[in-house]
Structures are given as C-alpha cells and as structure tokens.
Design a protein around this motif. Structure first.
Motif, PDB file in Angstrom:
ATOM      1  N   VAL A 193     -17.646  15.178 -12.200  1.00 20.14           N
ATOM      2  CA  VAL A 193     -18.245  14.287 -11.204  1.00 20.14           C
ATOM      3  C   VAL A 193     -19.158  15.152 -10.343  1.00 20.14           C
ATOM      4  O   VAL A 193     -18.682  16.089  -9.680  1.00 20.14           O
ATOM      5  N   TYR A 194     -20.456  14.857 -10.372  1.00 19.36           N
ATOM      6  CA  TYR A 194     -21.417  15.639  -9.631  1.00 19.36           C
ATOM      7  C   TYR A 194     -21.481  15.161  -8.183  1.00 19.36           C
ATOM      8  O   TYR A 194     -21.640  13.977  -7.911  1.00 19.36           O
ATOM      9  N   ILE A 195     -21.371  16.110  -7.263  1.00 16.87           N
ATOM     10  CA  ILE A 195     -21.476  15.843  -5.832  1.00 16.87           C
ATOM     11  C   ILE A 195     -22.706  16.609  -5.348  1.00 16.87           C
ATOM     12  O   ILE A 195     -22.687  17.837  -5.262  1.00 16.87           O
ATOM     13  N   ALA A 196     -23.780  15.867  -5.065  1.00 19.20           N
ATOM     14  CA  ALA A 196     -25.031  16.487  -4.618  1.00 19.20           C
ATOM     15  C   ALA A 196     -24.937  16.860  -3.148  1.00 19.20           C
ATOM     16  O   ALA A 196     -24.183  16.265  -2.387  1.00 19.20           O
ATOM     17  N   LEU A 197     -25.726  17.856  -2.762  1.00 24.09           N
ATOM     18  CA  LEU A 197     -25.837  18.174  -1.343  1.00 24.09           C
ATOM     19  C   LEU A 197     -26.522  17.015  -0.634  1.00 24.09           C
ATOM     20  O   LEU A 197     -27.432  16.405  -1.171  1.00 24.09           O
ATOM     21  N   GLU A 198     -26.100  16.733   0.552  1.00 25.95           N
ATOM     22  CA  GLU A 198     -26.704  15.636   1.310  1.00 25.95           C
ATOM     23  C   GLU A 198     -27.877  16.117   2.109  1.00 25.95           C
ATOM     24  O   GLU A 198     -28.020  17.206   2.486  1.00 25.95           O
TER      25      GLU A 198
ATOM     26  N   GLY B 135      -6.482  22.732  -0.126  1.00 22.69           N
ATOM     27  CA  GLY B 135      -6.511  23.183   1.258  1.00 22.69           C
ATOM     28  C   GLY B 135      -7.885  23.343   1.869  1.00 22.69           C
ATOM     29  O   GLY B 135      -8.002  23.846   2.984  1.00 22.69           O
ATOM     30  N   LEU B 136      -8.953  22.933   1.172  1.00 20.92           N
ATOM     31  CA  LEU B 136     -10.309  23.112   1.685  1.00 20.92           C
ATOM     32  C   LEU B 136     -10.931  21.771   2.086  1.00 20.92           C
ATOM     33  O   LEU B 136     -10.779  20.778   1.385  1.00 20.92           O
ATOM     34  N   SER B 137     -11.646  21.789   3.197  1.00 24.73           N
ATOM     35  CA  SER B 137     -12.419  20.613   3.597  1.00 24.73           C
ATOM     36  C   SER B 137     -13.738  20.607   2.819  1.00 24.73           C
ATOM     37  O   SER B 137     -14.096  21.609   2.178  1.00 24.73           O
ATOM     38  N   GLN B 138     -14.462  19.513   2.896  1.00 26.54           N
ATOM     39  CA  GLN B 138     -15.781  19.444   2.245  1.00 26.54           C
ATOM     40  C   GLN B 138     -16.715  20.514   2.817  1.00 26.54           C
ATOM     41  O   GLN B 138     -17.476  21.132   2.081  1.00 26.54           O
ATOM     42  N   GLU B 139     -16.632  20.756   4.114  1.00 29.95           N
ATOM     43  CA  GLU B 139     -17.473  21.766   4.765  1.00 29.95           C
ATOM     44  C   GLU B 139     -17.132  23.171   4.268  1.00 29.95           C
ATOM     45  O   GLU B 139     -18.012  23.995   4.062  1.00 29.95           O
ATOM     46  N   GLN B 140     -15.840  23.436   4.082  1.00 30.74           N
ATOM     47  CA  GLN B 140     -15.428  24.748   3.581  1.00 30.74           C
ATOM     48  C   GLN B 140     -15.886  24.950   2.140  1.00 30.74           C
ATOM     49  O   GLN B 140     -16.317  26.051   1.770  1.00 30.74           O
ATOM     50  N   LEU B 141     -15.800  23.908   1.318  1.00 27.57           N
ATOM     51  CA  LEU B 141     -16.303  23.999  -0.057  1.00 27.57           C
ATOM     52  C   LEU B 141     -17.801  24.306  -0.056  1.00 27.57           C
ATOM     53  O   LEU B 141     -18.282  25.138  -0.824  1.00 27.57           O
TER      54      LEU B 141
ATOM     55  N   GLY C  42     -19.790  27.536  -1.619  1.00 27.07           N
ATOM     56  CA  GLY C  42     -20.926  27.384  -2.532  1.00 27.07           C
ATOM     57  C   GLY C  42     -22.149  28.133  -2.048  1.00 27.07           C
ATOM     58  O   GLY C  42     -22.856  28.777  -2.835  1.00 27.07           O
ATOM     59  N   GLN C  43     -22.407  28.097  -0.750  1.00 30.00           N
ATOM     60  CA  GLN C  43     -23.542  28.836  -0.185  1.00 30.00           C
ATOM     61  C   GLN C  43     -23.338  30.338  -0.343  1.00 30.00           C
ATOM     62  O   GLN C  43     -24.284  31.071  -0.648  1.00 30.00           O
TER      63      GLN C  43
END
Length: 126
Positions: free
Chosen positions: A121-126, A44-50, A54-55
C-alpha cells in the motif's frame, strides 16, 4: 522475532519506483547485492516518526542527486512469504529490519518483488 501481523515500511526513494496511478513498481522491492532489503517496522512509531526516519534514509543514500523521499510502501510481514523479516536495528533507526530469504537468481527475485508490489500500500508524502 517479528510478528507475521506486523507492518513494515519500504521507503520509496526513486520516482522510477512509482507508476502514474500511484502504485509501486516491483523495482522498489528488488533486493541489493547482499539480499537484505531494508525496511522499517511501524511498531511504536507515529506517522511523523516514520517520515523522519524516511528523511534520514534519503540523507544516507550515496547518490543524493537522484534520491528523494516520495513516500513509503507498507506491507504486512506475512505477505512477503516465503521471505522473512528480521530485526536489524541501526543507531538512528532502532526499528530497522531486513527482508531476507531472497533467491540468488535475478528472475526469481523479480518474481517475488512483483508479488510484494501487488500487496504493498503506497503512502505518498502530503
């Protein structure tokens, strides 16, 4: 209950948890003393919400001098086997969960952390 197909995010808050090639070291998956490794469910979370969660995690870490959000390591619940994922909602993160079932012996924990690191799977901050 968390579905075996559900994705989990482990927030990467130390540059020492990352390799030069962009993969996560096993240290990023070593459980704390209480053997409850914190993760966040994607459900139920968008990438922005994730990213926002994290922040928030970084803001709550005791040693803010060395903590930063570098990205996240994504896993599917079935891959931590024989570990389990259990819901552990928090006020600011209702999708919070714990990876549990860790052995008490450090070498066995390291072995499982190595297994998690190989499938993450590592997802780096853009």
């Amino acid at each position: 209950m968390i579905s075996p197909e559900e994705r989990l995010a482990r927030f990467i808050t130390s540059k020492h948890w990352l390799r030069v090639d962009g993969t996560v070291k096993p240290d990023g998956f070593i459980p704390p003393a209480d053997l409850n490794l914190s993760v966040t469910r994607h459900i139920g979370l968008s990438q922005e919400q994730l990213l926002k969660i994290g922040q928030d995690v970084v803001c709550e870490i005791a040693d803010k001098r060395t903590a930063a959000l570098y990205g996240r390591a994504d896993l599917v619940v079935k891959h931590p086997a024989p570990l389990l994922a259990e819901p552990a909602p928090l006020i600011r993160n209702t999708n919070h969960a714990h990876v549990t079932g860790w052995p008490s012996e450090k070498p066995a924990q390291k072995n499982l952390a190595q297994r998690l690191a190989t499938v993450a799977v590592y997802i780096a901050l853009e």
